[in-house]
Scaffold this active site. Structure first.
Site, short mmCIF file in Angstrom:
data_model
loop_
_atom_site.label_atom_id
_atom_site.label_comp_id
_atom_site.label_asym_id
_atom_site.label_seq_id
_atom_site.Cartn_x
_atom_site.Cartn_y
_atom_site.Cartn_z
N SER A 110 0.82 -1.20 0.00
CA SER A 110 0.00 0.00 0.00
C SER A 110 0.86 1.26 0.00
O SER A 110 1.96 1.28 0.55
CB SER A 110 -0.91 0.00 1.23
OG SER A 110 -1.59 1.23 1.37
N GLN A 131 0.10 -0.49 -4.85
CA GLN A 131 -1.21 0.14 -4.74
C GLN A 131 -1.04 1.63 -4.46
O GLN A 131 -0.32 2.02 -3.54
CB GLN A 131 -2.03 -0.50 -3.61
CG GLN A 131 -3.39 0.12 -3.37
CD GLN A 131 -3.36 1.23 -2.35
OE1 GLN A 131 -2.46 1.31 -1.52
NE2 GLN A 131 -4.34 2.11 -2.40
N TYR A 133 -2.70 5.36 -3.61
CA TYR A 133 -3.68 6.39 -3.30
C TYR A 133 -3.18 7.64 -4.01
O TYR A 133 -2.08 8.10 -3.73
CB TYR A 133 -3.78 6.60 -1.79
CG TYR A 133 -4.52 5.49 -1.08
CD1 TYR A 133 -5.84 5.19 -1.41
CD2 TYR A 133 -3.91 4.76 -0.07
CE1 TYR A 133 -6.53 4.18 -0.75
CE2 TYR A 133 -4.59 3.74 0.60
CZ TYR A 133 -5.90 3.47 0.25
OH TYR A 133 -6.58 2.47 0.90
N ARG A 168 -15.18 4.57 10.58
CA ARG A 168 -14.70 3.39 11.31
C ARG A 168 -14.78 3.61 12.82
O ARG A 168 -13.78 3.75 13.53
CB ARG A 168 -13.28 3.03 10.88
CG ARG A 168 -13.18 2.73 9.39
CD ARG A 168 -11.81 2.26 8.98
NE ARG A 168 -11.66 2.36 7.53
CZ ARG A 168 -10.52 2.23 6.87
NH1 ARG A 168 -9.41 1.95 7.54
NH2 ARG A 168 -10.49 2.35 5.57
N LYS A 254 -9.05 -0.69 -8.56
CA LYS A 254 -9.61 -1.38 -7.38
C LYS A 254 -10.74 -0.57 -6.76
O LYS A 254 -10.57 0.61 -6.45
CB LYS A 254 -8.50 -1.59 -6.34
CG LYS A 254 -8.95 -2.32 -5.07
CD LYS A 254 -7.76 -2.51 -4.14
CE LYS A 254 -8.12 -3.30 -2.89
NZ LYS A 254 -8.97 -2.50 -1.98
N HIS A 278 -13.94 -2.71 -0.20
CA HIS A 278 -12.96 -2.38 0.83
C HIS A 278 -13.25 -3.15 2.13
O HIS A 278 -13.01 -2.67 3.23
CB HIS A 278 -12.93 -0.88 1.11
CG HIS A 278 -11.54 -0.31 1.20
ND1 HIS A 278 -10.93 0.32 0.14
CD2 HIS A 278 -10.66 -0.27 2.22
CE1 HIS A 278 -9.72 0.73 0.52
NE2 HIS A 278 -9.54 0.38 1.77
N ARG A 281 -15.05 -1.38 4.93
CA ARG A 281 -14.37 -0.36 5.71
C ARG A 281 -14.64 1.07 5.24
O ARG A 281 -14.23 2.02 5.90
CB ARG A 281 -12.85 -0.63 5.68
CG ARG A 281 -12.48 -1.90 6.43
CD ARG A 281 -11.05 -2.32 6.15
NE ARG A 281 -10.04 -1.50 6.79
CZ ARG A 281 -9.65 -1.61 8.06
NH1 ARG A 281 -10.22 -2.50 8.86
NH2 ARG A 281 -8.70 -0.83 8.54
#
Length: 379
Positions: A110, A131, A133, A168, A254, A278, A281
């Site tokens: 990540s 991955q 962001y 969360r 994704k 996810h 989440r």
């Protein structure tokens, strides 16, 4: 100790991990958002996917190999990217990368992992996936992509289902902040988990080291709105096109749940579509991924990757039967680390392999392509 007798299922790894990980870390790993209805829905809808056993096929050993991006994989599953993986278990990124590499499976790191791509590069196998962001600054984006490529990551994952931070609530109540700060309450929890505490002492307090490299001011934020939100943007279709131009390897999108998006992603140059909510989440009113999988499969000719709710080899077969080409797991790998440390990932691979093999024997499926292609309404 016979691991197969003591830990025959992911549920056994989960129970053991909970007893060895501090509570605030457990809440980070195991929680979802809202009332956690999406998390429960993932499980319930997977349980509705039924098969009729098929008889009189004689003796055979199922072939579990599959192809993706022109490469042959010995098993149809891999390691999903998990933010702050090293918080959950010390040195998690490197342990998982090494285990996946040894088994010939993809390992995904990540953007907000606790280690950088360069850190895991020495143990990374042939199937490293990075991955992303999406950074707001094009210069940061270019540098991040170059670092991932130079470290040996051959595929890029753009996560598109996190336009804003989720709440969360369980995680927030736990008192965790990013970067983690040990209050007296959290320190007491750490003191009760000596294996985790000693490993963390050796590795150092986890941080989002890749993001730290680009942050001018390292500030303490809430448990969900971490430093990554200071640097990243919510991507749009133009951002996707710019990323497609900047990356010369497979590009995986994704977080797709809508078949209309799947068709447009194919037109935009994506190489694979990752069906994911996810793991519950991000949004508590999302459909279960297994519910939308058949429609997305029908909407695209691209490879389809699947996650969310997987708790065993039978779930992997359910996803493949309904259209997935490959399945990724996140929490399960960290349950394995929490329960068994460095021995956990290999045991999980063995467990999932045996579970898939046993269930394919019940179905008379000699290869993954032989799995029934639809869910049954009942037994």
């Amino acid at each position: 100790m016979d691991l197969n007798q003591r830990y025959p299922a992911i549920a056994d790894l989960k129970a053991s991990a909970r007893a060895r990980i501090p509570l605030f870390v457990w809440e980070y790993l195991d929680s979802a958002t809202g009332t956690e209805a999406t998390l429960r829905r993932n499980r319930a809808k997977l349980d509705e996917v039924l098969f009729r056993p098929s008889i009189l096929h004689g003796e055979f050993t199922p072939d579990l190999t599959t192809e993706l991006f022109g490469q042959r994989f010995p098993l149809p599953f891999g390691v999903s990217p998990v933010g702050m993986s090293g918080l959950i278990w010390p040195d998690a990124e490197r342990l998982l990368a090494a285990a996946a590499g040894k088994a010939g499976l993809p390992y995904s790191i990540s953007t907000v992992a606790s280690q950088t791509p360069e850190f895991v590069a020495p143990v990374l196998g042939q199937h490293g996936w990075f991955q992303m962001y999406p950074p707001r600054d094009p210069e940061i984006r270019r540098d991040m992509l170059k670092r991932a490529k130079d470290a040996g990551f051959s595929a890029l994952i753009l996560t598109v289902d996190v336009p804003v931070a989720s709440r969360r609530e369980r995680q927030t109540r736990s008192g965790l902040t990013q970067p983690p700060k040990l209050t007296p309450r959290l320190f007491a929890q750490v003191a009760m988990r000596p294996a985790w505490a000693l490993g963390t002492l050796r590795m150092g307090m986890p941080r989002m080291r890749l993001m730290d490299d680009y942050a001018e001011n390292k500030v303490s934020l809430s448990s969900t709105a971490h430093i990554g939100y200071l640097l990243r943007t919510s991507p749009d279709w133009d951002y996707l096109m710019a990323l497609r131009d900047a990356w010369d390897g497979p590009l995986i999108i994704k977080g797709a749940l809508d078949p209309d998006d799947a068709a447009r992603l194919q037109d935009a140059g994506a190489d694979a579509i990752w069906v994911s909510n996810h793991a519950g989440r991000q949004f508590d009113a999302a459909p279960a991924t297994i519910e939308v999988l058949p429609a997305i499969r029908a909407a695209t000719t691209l490879p389809v990757i699947f996650d969310s709710g997987i708790e065993g080899g039978l779930d992997i077969l359910r996803a493949i039967a309904l259209g997935a080409d490959f399945v990724m797991l996140g929490r399960a790998w960290h349950y394995a680390l929490g329960a068994l440390g460095p021995d956990g990932p290999a045991h999980l691979i063995d467990m999932l392999t045996k579970d898939m093999t046993a269930n394919m024997g019940q179905l008379g499926a000699r290869r993954l392509s032989d799995l029934p292609g639809r869910a049954l309404p009942g037994p």
